[in-house]
Design a protein around this motif. Structure first.
Motif, PDB file in Angstrom:
ATOM      1  N   ARG A   1      45.082  32.037  31.760  1.00  0.00           N
ATOM      2  CA  ARG A   1      45.691  32.319  33.059  1.00  0.00           C
ATOM      3  C   ARG A   1      45.566  31.095  33.950  1.00  0.00           C
ATOM      4  NH1 ARG A   1      42.939  36.491  31.057  1.00  0.00           N
ATOM      5  NH2 ARG A   1      43.876  38.573  31.027  1.00  0.00           N
TER       6      ARG A   1
ATOM      7  N   ASN B   1      47.138  40.531  36.318  1.00  0.00           N
ATOM      8  CA  ASN B   1      48.153  39.799  35.564  1.00  0.00           C
ATOM      9  C   ASN B   1      49.229  40.699  34.955  1.00  0.00           C
ATOM     10  OD1 ASN B   1      47.300  36.832  35.410  1.00  0.00           O
ATOM     11  ND2 ASN B   1      45.407  37.892  34.888  1.00  0.00           N
TER      12      ASN B   1
ATOM     13  N   VAL C   1      50.882  32.391  32.488  1.00  0.00           N
ATOM     14  CA  VAL C   1      50.086  33.033  31.450  1.00  0.00           C
ATOM     15  C   VAL C   1      50.429  32.384  30.113  1.00  0.00           C
ATOM     16  CG1 VAL C   1      49.537  35.178  30.233  1.00  0.00           C
ATOM     17  CG2 VAL C   1      49.997  35.226  32.691  1.00  0.00           C
TER      18      VAL C   1
END
Length: 774
Positions: free
Chosen positions: A613, A552, A521
């Motif tokens: 991401r 996430n 990330v």
């Protein structure tokens, strides 16, 4: 290798072309402009030489004489020289020896040798593999027909410089700097040159001087006398065949005609210079012959009694030709034409024909403009960019910017390079002197790399946290006119220090770049105008975005989402995040691209939070971008040293809630984060009031039903990074905290160790009471 100008008739069985050549010649023979193919010869090295008769379709008016005014014949005999590895590489193409060399798009060559046309603006090998041998013939026919009509260049587009595509020797110069030396009067100047010779093994040397020459011409004049010439240094050749040295270049420039008009050379001259005598004549054609002769005479006089220079010294000669129009791709009509000669001391003799001369190609010196041109960057903006953090991510971002000609002006870091940095840092350690050159401050190492890319960066070996305590130190690292500050330190302390700096002291907007979750990330934030929202606000906005993203959230806020200790030596460890260099490179490239975008345009009109991401296959990134408006900022009534910062989304939720309860007070629970270091409470979200809450025109009493579970359900997925920071309620009038509000604040402070706030929404704005147990 057979000479392409001497063709022998084939016919013997041992001179039969292999199938690959036969097939190519058959294709060439099918071309509508090819009258005949042959003779064909295979030399001792397996190279195929084929004569091809090409019909040029001259206009009727020229057919009677059999050639055009430029000398192109109705049928041109062209030699195709196929290499042994054809079709991996294309054939070289040669015209007859007496073809008109005074045309553009012709490669340099020796007098009497076949003429090599520059028939393609590109790579013939790529054309061969893309379109085949027939398209190469197409390009050659098109070139010959344009040569016949003297249309090889379009003067409206500009002057085509003399071709140097096949020249291996080259000199690096700052073209614009040298052109500034050209004045109204003819002159010559001596310029310093640093050079390297590559001396190939004897079996690999080409005929001629026996080495390749690479020189760098500095755009500054030097005086040349006995001492300076005697000091010229030539180092011994290394084991790899390189020899380094220092020399000079003669730069000869044209002046005026007797009429007073500038001397302009408006014709192409055959590029057949092979000795100094021919070079002097060529210089006269360009209007700077006397100046070259004067420079040569000066060198001969100054070296008449020098014996310290035992080796021959390579000398560059750069002639300047003034053209009738600007050169293609530039705004200047001054063409620089370089040559190389070599002479021992004493330099030169009266017999200039005895001194060989070789054409040299010019390369642009590394400069911001060159890098911008190659990168497609259309700005000349030189506003100051400061890079904080010169580690793995920061160094890559800084060098991406530098390679685009927009390097940071200041790079700051308080750490030194360490062996483990080699795993991911943008810089590469030297094998031969690893312990000396690698173990230097990161900022200095990065600044040196930027300087090598033709730009200037000042290194600041400083802890960025300390910038908030000394204005002079701050302004030295981050000047007042700084365009933006990129923070790649991955340090909470640095973020807090930057976020706490008032706009009046540091007006430059902060752009933060960081990685989380083992490099899966990436976070990039850009402060808004007047630094509102600031860098800390935007990170909290990112927390809110991640909190609602189930895919996430765990890897971002989980136990592996932050930094960890990595062993780097016996008894030593470093706080870092373990991840491969490839992942950092993916994110750094994306972040630098965003920086280049805003640099070419303007910083956004609002704050921005961008979350990237890593795709499941690891091959790409997916970015989400959210614009964030300014935060509402107030001071606590009972402690003005504390600031309460309210997200615009929170302000909207509170305003909507108050709109539903216009005649009574209402309220709810506020979520966010509190920092005692920054003395700031950041409010990022609100939770609704429990069902048992009581609303009236005079008061709001927050209920308790399900509160604990609701707060925990919100905070627990974030690892309590975001948590309850107090409550809010509305007042129907523009009034501050009531006695009851202060009593409630005192009760909260007694029960909760962390600072919290009672936020009051009034018709005109906000009031706040700090709940803090001192």
């Amino acid at each position: 290798m057979a000479n392409p100008c001497h063709m022998a008739n084939s016919g013997s069985s041992d001179n039969t072309p292999p199938w690959v050549f036969k097939h190519a010649l058959a294709q060439i023979g099918k071309h509508p402009h090819v009258d005949a193919v042959g003779p064909v010869e295979i030399d001792a090295d397996g190279i195929c030489l084929a004569s091809v008769s090409i019909r040029t379709n001259l206009p009727t008016a020229w057919r009677a004489t059999g050639e055009s005014p430029t000398g192109v014949q109705l049928v041109e005999q062209v030699v195709f020289q196929f290499p042994v590895d054809y079709p991996a590489n294309p054939p070289k193409i040669y015209l007859r020896n007496d073809f008109n060399r005074s045309l553009p798009h012709i490669q340099p060559g020796l007098p009497g040798d076949p003429v090599e046309p520059c028939y393609l603006d590109g790579d013939p090998r790529e054309l061969l593999h893309r379109q085949g041998i027939g398209d190469i013939v197409n390009q050659l026919v098109y070139w010959l027909e344009r040569a016949a009509k003297d249309e090889l260049i379009d003067h409206e587009q500009g002057w085509e410089p003399i071709r140097r595509d096949v020249i291996d020797d080259y000199a690096v110069v700052e073209h614009s700097s040298l052109r500034q030396f050209v004045q109204k009067h003819a002159a010559f100047r001596f310029l310093p040159v640093e050079y390297v010779k590559f001396i190939a093994p004897a079996e690999a040397q080409r005929p001629g001087k026996g080495y390749l020459f690479y020189g760098s011409v500095l755009p500054e004049t030097v005086s040349v006398n006995r001492k300076s010439l005697g000091d010229l240094r030539v180092s011994q050749a290394s084991s790899k065949g390189f020899q380094f040295g220092e020399s000079i270049a003669i730069f000869a420039t044209p002046g005026k005609l007797p009429s007073g008009d500038p001397f302009v050379c408006d014709q192409y001259l055959p590029e057949t210079v092979t000795n100094l005598s021919m070079l002097v004549q060529q210089a006269h054609n360009y209007g700077c012959g006397k100046q070259l002769e004067d420079a040569l005479s000066h060198l001969q006089r100054q070296t008449a009694d020098i014996s310290t220079v035992t080796q021959s010294i390579p000398i560059l000669v750069i002639l300047c030709a003034r053209r009738p129009t600007h050169l293609i791709g530039t705004s200047s009509n001054l063409e620089l034409i370089p040559y190389l000669l070599e002479t021992p001391a004493p330099m030169f003799t009266d017999d200039h024909a005895a001194t060989p001369v070789h054409p040299v190609a010019l390369r642009h010196a590394i400069s911001p403009q060159l890098l911008r041109d190659v990168s497609g960057i259309n700005t000349t903006d030189d506003r100051i960019l400061v890079q904080l953090g010169c580690g793995s991510l920061g160094s890559k971002i800084a060098l991406h910017m530098a390679r685009a000609g927009l390097a940071p002006s200041v790079v700051a870091d308080n750490r030194t390079m360490s062996p483990h940095n080699a795993a991911r840092h943008a810089l590469v350690p030297s094998k031969e002197r690893f312990n000396i050159l690698w173990m230097i401050p990161k900022a200095e190492a990065l600044a040196d790399a930027i300087n090598g890319l033709g730009q200037s960066a000042e290194a600041a070996n400083i802890d960025a946290v300390s910038l908030g305590t000394d204005k002079k130190r701050l302004w030295k690292v981050i000047p007042k006119k700084t365009w933006a500050v990129v923070n790649s330190t991955a340090s909470l302390a640095v973020r807090d220090a930057l976020g706490a700096l008032p706009t009046a002291i540091m007006p430059a907007r902060v752009i933060e770049t960081s990685l989380f979750a083992g490099g899966s990330v990436g976070l990039m934030t850009i402060e808004g105008p007047d630094r509102n929202p600031n860098t800390s606000d935007l990170v909290h906005e990112a927390y809110e975005m991640i909190r609602t993203d189930e895919s996430n959230r765990e890897r971002f806020f989980g136990i592996n989402g932050d930094l960890e200790r990595q062993e780097i030596g016996q008894g030593c460890s470093s706080t870092t995040m373990v991840m491969p260099d490839t992942d950092i490179s993916l994110f750094s490239a994306s972040m630098a691209r965003k920086l280049l975008e805003v640099r070419q345009q303007e910083l956004p009109e609002s704050g921005q939070t961008l979350i990237g991401r890593l795709d499941p296959d690891g091959l790409g990134l997916t970015w989400t971008s959210v614009n964030v408006g300014p935060y509402h900022c107030i001071q606590a009534e009972n402690d003005p040293s504390w600031q309460i910062r309210i997200s615009p989304s929170v302000h909207q939720l509170i305003s909507e809630e108050c709109g539903r309860y216009r005649d009574v007070e209402t309220g709810g629970i506020i979520m966010g984060s509190a920092s005692e270091i920054r003395k700031t409470i950041t409010i990022t979200n609100v939770l609704p009031a429990p069902a048992d809450s009581q609303r009236s025109a005079a008061s709001f009493i927050l209920g308790t039903q399900g509160v604990n579970q609701m707060v925990e359900d919100y905070a627990e997925p974030t690892g309590f990074t975001l948590h309850c920071v107090g409550t809010w309620h509305s007042h129907l009038q523009d009034s501050g905290g009531s006695p009851r509000d202060y009593q409630t604040a005192a009760l909260i402070a007694a029960k909760i160790a962390i600072p919290s706030v009672l936020l009051i929404k009034t018709p005109s704005g906000y009031r706040a009471i700090l709940a803090k147990d001192d």
